[in-house]
Every structure is written in structure tokens, then in C-alpha cells.
Design a protein around this motif. Structure first.
Motif, PDB file in Angstrom:
ATOM      1  N   SER A   1     -10.204   6.869 -10.778  1.00  0.00           N
ATOM      2  CA  SER A   1      -9.270   7.576 -11.659  1.00  0.00           C
ATOM      3  C   SER A   1      -7.814   7.437 -11.200  1.00  0.00           C
ATOM      4  N   HIS A   2      -7.617   6.852 -10.022  1.00  0.00           N
ATOM      5  CA  HIS A   2      -6.259   6.626  -9.500  1.00  0.00           C
ATOM      6  C   HIS A   2      -6.057   5.154  -9.126  1.00  0.00           C
TER       7      HIS A   2
ATOM      8  N   ASN B   1       2.393   4.856  -1.586  1.00  0.00           N
ATOM      9  CA  ASN B   1       1.453   5.594  -2.432  1.00  0.00           C
ATOM     10  C   ASN B   1       0.604   6.615  -1.668  1.00  0.00           C
TER      11      ASN B   1
ATOM     12  N   LEU C   1      -1.557   9.710  -3.362  1.00  0.00           N
ATOM     13  CA  LEU C   1      -3.016   9.658  -3.323  1.00  0.00           C
ATOM     14  C   LEU C   1      -3.588  10.907  -2.650  1.00  0.00           C
TER      15      LEU C   1
ATOM     16  N   ALA D   1      -3.349  13.853  -5.071  1.00  0.00           N
ATOM     17  CA  ALA D   1      -4.248  13.676  -6.215  1.00  0.00           C
ATOM     18  C   ALA D   1      -5.707  13.917  -5.829  1.00  0.00           C
TER      19      ALA D   1
END
Length: 184
Positions: A95-96, A118, A122, A125
Motif C-alpha cells: 500500500s506504500h 523516504n 514509511l 505510515a
């Protein structure tokens, strides 16, 4: 052949030593994390990527949380993760996937390559994702142990231990047997 065996034993002992050092460093990072993340994401720096999966598995087992160990690879991080029952690490990362250069895995394990910038996106999330999963399953982080067999306390002998060791080595497809002793 003796030289080869000796070299193999030496290399394996070195790997174990490095693995123990990285595991110790990673547990220190987890213990010093004031947020106590539900999804453990550890930057292990220049740790050898060949042991990242083993360490991720040990961190997962120690804290009963999904865990990813990141190692440096130029301008990127290589991530290797392991997950607990009830958290499909592949689906979470899928989903990422826009955060990754490369990505793959399955329900219990994953691997990826991502740009360094990132990392915090991450981390945030994945922790949000896991918090939502926990809202739907209050027992998500309760360790589930299923016994292979009930035994009596008097059944535990040195001979039994030797017989169990004979069944090894233990791992993913040959799990250590689990016994239940009731009314202790």
C-alpha cells in the motif's frame, strides 16, 4: 576437506558474532525509542545486509512486533522485514509501494530498496497502518502459542530433550515442538 570444514566453521562463528553485535545494537535502538513503535523500523547503518533478515526475525520474536532492518546501500536503504501472525507485511508495504525502488515478499517477510529520504514517511505510515489493525483486533499483539502435545511434568527428561534435538535443525518448515503442561 579438513581445511574447508575448519574455514566453514570459522566463517560461521564470525557470522554469529557479527549477527549478535547487530542484534544488540538493534535492541538498544528499540529500547531507547520513546515512541515504542508498533511497527519496528531500524536503521542498522552499515550492518551487513546478509544478516539483516535473521536479525529482523529475532527482533520480531523478542518484541512481538513486525520489524524491518535497514542497511545502507549508497543513496538508498535496503530493507529486510519479518512479521507476526495477523499482520501481512507484504500487503502493508504494497500500500506504500510508491516509496520503493524495488519491492517484494509475502505475508511473513519482505525486502525492498528505497531512497533514504523516504524513511520517516514509511515509519509513520506503517505505524498508522498497524494502529488501525490493532483497533480491529485487540489481541493482535498477544502471542499465540499452540501446543503440539500435552505432557506431564514427569515426562520431561534428558532423554526427551535428546530426542527432540535429534529432530533438528529447526526453522521455518521444521518448527521446534511446543509442549503444554497443565495445572502447574
Amino acid at each position: 576437506i579438513d581445511d574447508s570444514v575448519g574455514k566453514l566453521v570459522f566463517c560461521n562463528n564470525e557470522r554469529k558474532k557479527i549477527q549478535a553485535e547487530v542484534y544488540s545494537k538493534c535492541t538498544e535502538i528499540v529500547e531507547n525509542n520513546p515512541q515504542k513503535d508498533k511497527f519496528i523500523l531500524i536503521n542498522a547503518g552499515d550492518a551487513h545486509e546478509g544478516i539483516a533478515g535473521i536479525v529482523a526475525g529475532k527482533i520480531k520474536d523478542t518484541y512481538y512486533r513486525p520489524a524491518i532492518i535497514l542497511t545502507e546501500s549508497g543513496d538508498f536503504f535496503k530493507g529486510t522485514g519479518r512479521s507476526i501472525e495477523g499482520i501481512n507485511i507484504y500487503n502493508l508495504l504494497k500500500s506504500h509501494e510508491n516509496l520503493f525502488e524495488k519491492f517484494g515478499g509475502h505475508a511473513a517477510a519482505c525486502g525492498f530498496l528505497m531512497k533514504r529520504e523516504n524513511l520517516e514517511v514509511l515509519r509513520k505510515a506503517l505505524n498508522i497502518d498497524v494502529e488501525l489493525l490493532e483497533k480491529n483486533n485487540k489481541d493482535l499483539f498477544k502471542i499465540k502459542i499452540e501446543a503440539d502435545m500435552n505432557i506431564e511434568i514427569n515426562d520431561i527428561t534428558v532423554e526427551l530433550i535428546k530426542q527432540i534435538e535429534f529432530l533438528g535443525p529447526f526453522g521455518c518448515r521444521n518448527l521446534k515442538p511446543t509442549f503444554r503442561i497443565e495445572d502447574v
